[in-house]
Design an enzyme around this catalytic site. Structure first.
Site, PDB file in Angstrom:
ATOM      1  N   GLY A  48       0.780  -1.231   0.000  1.00 13.31           N
ATOM      2  CA  GLY A  48       0.000   0.000   0.000  1.00 13.31           C
ATOM      3  C   GLY A  48       0.813   1.282   0.000  1.00 13.31           C
ATOM      4  O   GLY A  48       0.370   2.309  -0.511  1.00 13.31           O
ATOM      5  N   ASP A 107      -5.780   2.186  10.358  1.00  9.86           N
ATOM      6  CA  ASP A 107      -7.210   2.027  10.627  1.00  9.86           C
ATOM      7  C   ASP A 107      -7.358   1.691  12.108  1.00  9.86           C
ATOM      8  O   ASP A 107      -7.442   2.590  12.944  1.00  9.86           O
ATOM      9  CB  ASP A 107      -7.779   0.949   9.705  1.00  9.86           C
ATOM     10  CG  ASP A 107      -9.278   0.753   9.898  1.00  9.86           C
ATOM     11  OD1 ASP A 107      -9.889   1.556  10.612  1.00  9.86           O
ATOM     12  OD2 ASP A 107      -9.832  -0.203   9.327  1.00  9.86           O
ATOM     13  N   LYS A 135      -7.590   6.738   9.885  1.00  5.39           N
ATOM     14  CA  LYS A 135      -9.035   6.657  10.104  1.00  5.39           C
ATOM     15  C   LYS A 135      -9.356   6.876  11.576  1.00  5.39           C
ATOM     16  O   LYS A 135      -8.492   6.690  12.436  1.00  5.39           O
ATOM     17  CB  LYS A 135      -9.533   5.288   9.656  1.00  5.39           C
ATOM     18  CG  LYS A 135      -9.617   5.124   8.149  1.00  5.39           C
ATOM     19  CD  LYS A 135     -10.252   3.787   7.863  1.00  5.39           C
ATOM     20  CE  LYS A 135     -10.551   3.604   6.420  1.00  5.39           C
ATOM     21  NZ  LYS A 135     -11.157   2.278   6.196  1.00  5.39           N
TER      22      LYS A 135
HETATM   23  P1  5GP Z   1      -5.081  -1.680  10.766  1.00  2.48           P
HETATM   24  O1  5GP Z   1      -4.241  -2.797  11.308  1.00  2.48           O
HETATM   25  O2  5GP Z   1      -4.574  -0.312  11.139  1.00  2.48           O
HETATM   26  O3  5GP Z   1      -6.517  -1.857  11.124  1.00  2.48           O
HETATM   27  O4  5GP Z   1      -5.099  -1.836   9.206  1.00  2.48           O
HETATM   28  C1  5GP Z   1      -4.077  -1.401   8.409  1.00  2.48           C
HETATM   29  C2  5GP Z   1      -4.137  -2.060   7.053  1.00  2.48           C
HETATM   30  O5  5GP Z   1      -5.493  -2.370   6.673  1.00  2.48           O
HETATM   31  C3  5GP Z   1      -3.638  -1.114   5.990  1.00  2.48           C
HETATM   32  O6  5GP Z   1      -2.240  -1.201   5.827  1.00  2.48           O
HETATM   33  C4  5GP Z   1      -4.420  -1.559   4.777  1.00  2.48           C
HETATM   34  O7  5GP Z   1      -3.776  -2.643   4.151  1.00  2.48           O
HETATM   35  C5  5GP Z   1      -5.737  -2.033   5.329  1.00  2.48           C
HETATM   36  N1  5GP Z   1      -6.767  -0.965   5.285  1.00  2.48           N
HETATM   37  C6  5GP Z   1      -7.348  -0.333   6.330  1.00  2.48           C
HETATM   38  N2  5GP Z   1      -8.259   0.567   5.914  1.00  2.48           N
HETATM   39  C7  5GP Z   1      -8.245   0.511   4.566  1.00  2.48           C
HETATM   40  C8  5GP Z   1      -8.967   1.214   3.532  1.00  2.48           C
HETATM   41  O8  5GP Z   1      -9.821   2.078   3.741  1.00  2.48           O
HETATM   42  N3  5GP Z   1      -8.664   0.875   2.253  1.00  2.48           N
HETATM   43  C9  5GP Z   1      -7.740  -0.076   1.935  1.00  2.48           C
HETATM   44  N4  5GP Z   1      -7.532  -0.310   0.649  1.00  2.48           N
HETATM   45  N5  5GP Z   1      -7.044  -0.759   2.874  1.00  2.48           N
HETATM   46  C10 5GP Z   1      -7.296  -0.461   4.166  1.00  2.48           C
END
Ligand code: 5GP
Ligand code: MG
Ligand code: MG
Length: 185
Positions: A48, A107, A135
């Site tokens: 990403g 996120d 987010k």
């Molecule tokens: P976390 O562990 O912070 O919940 O998630 C991080 C990972 O989830 C990011 O590196 C990404 O791969 C994925 N992710 C979280 N939100 C989004 C989003 O809105 N769009 C996309 N494409 N990937 C997301």
């Protein structure tokens, strides 16, 4: 180019470029060239962060080196569980280096907090994070982030490196995906 899969453009190409200029200035101030720890080591989290990583490196007016890591967090395709597995590790030892993690999006923050613990155990001289997007849920996990590009609403976004099922990474902007694409209404 993806028909009507993209519901709206959330952040335009120009807005991204402007923000990266800003972040690059702040990062360059934080890491003066010629530090005893050597060149700043950018650690990009695949896939990403690819465009953010390369655009940031090009705009930074200090010497940097680049490493990449790929991690996968178990969970559904649109949310993560915090159980993380290393798919591709760093090629180099980071002990004694100034390390800056370059992330696409935070996120829940679970992936990043795991990554921070993992990299900290390798004894870098310093360890910081820049993320292009954040987010609202991220505020529930305590992760220290040096710079956040954009705080965005709690919507699933794609483009500028971010995918849904490996598609849409190639879009030059960040947009929201029409829920019909992932089976929503
Ligand atoms: P976390 O562990 O912070 O919940 O998630 C991080 C990972 O989830 C990011 O590196 C990404 O791969 C994925 N992710 C979280 N939100 C989004 C989003 O809105 N769009 C996309 N494409 N990937 C997301
Ligand atoms: Mg990421
Ligand atoms: Mg993904």
């Amino acid at each position: 180019m993806y028909g009507d899969d993209i519901a709206s453009v959330l952040i335009s190409e120009d807005q991204i470029a402007e923000k990266i200029d800003e972040i690059a200035d702040l990062v360059a101030k934080r890491y003066p060239a010629g530090a005893p720890e050597g060149d700043l080591l950018l650690v990009g989290v695949l896939k990403g962060a690819i465009f953010f990583m390369t655009d940031l490196a090009k705009r930074l007016q200090i010497p940097t080196q680049m490493e990449f890591m790929a991690v996968s967090s178990y969970g559904s395709s649109t949310s993560s569980s915090g159980v993380v597995r290393i798919m591709k590790d760093l090629d180099k030892d980071i002990a004694g280096r100034n390390v800056l993690i370059v992330e696409d999006i935070i996120d829940s923050g679970l992936t990043l907090s795991w990554l921070l613990r993992n990299l900290k155990s390798r004894n870098p001289a310093s360890l910081e994070v820049v993320t292009l997007l954040r987010k609202p849920d991220a505020l529930r996990t305590q992760v220290d982030v040096m710079h956040v590009g954009f705080d965005i609403p709690n919507e699933f976004v794609v483009g500028y490196g971010l995918d849904y099922a490996e598609r849409y990474r190639d879009l030059p902007y960040i947009g929201t995906l029409d829920p019909k694409v992932y089976g929503g209404k």
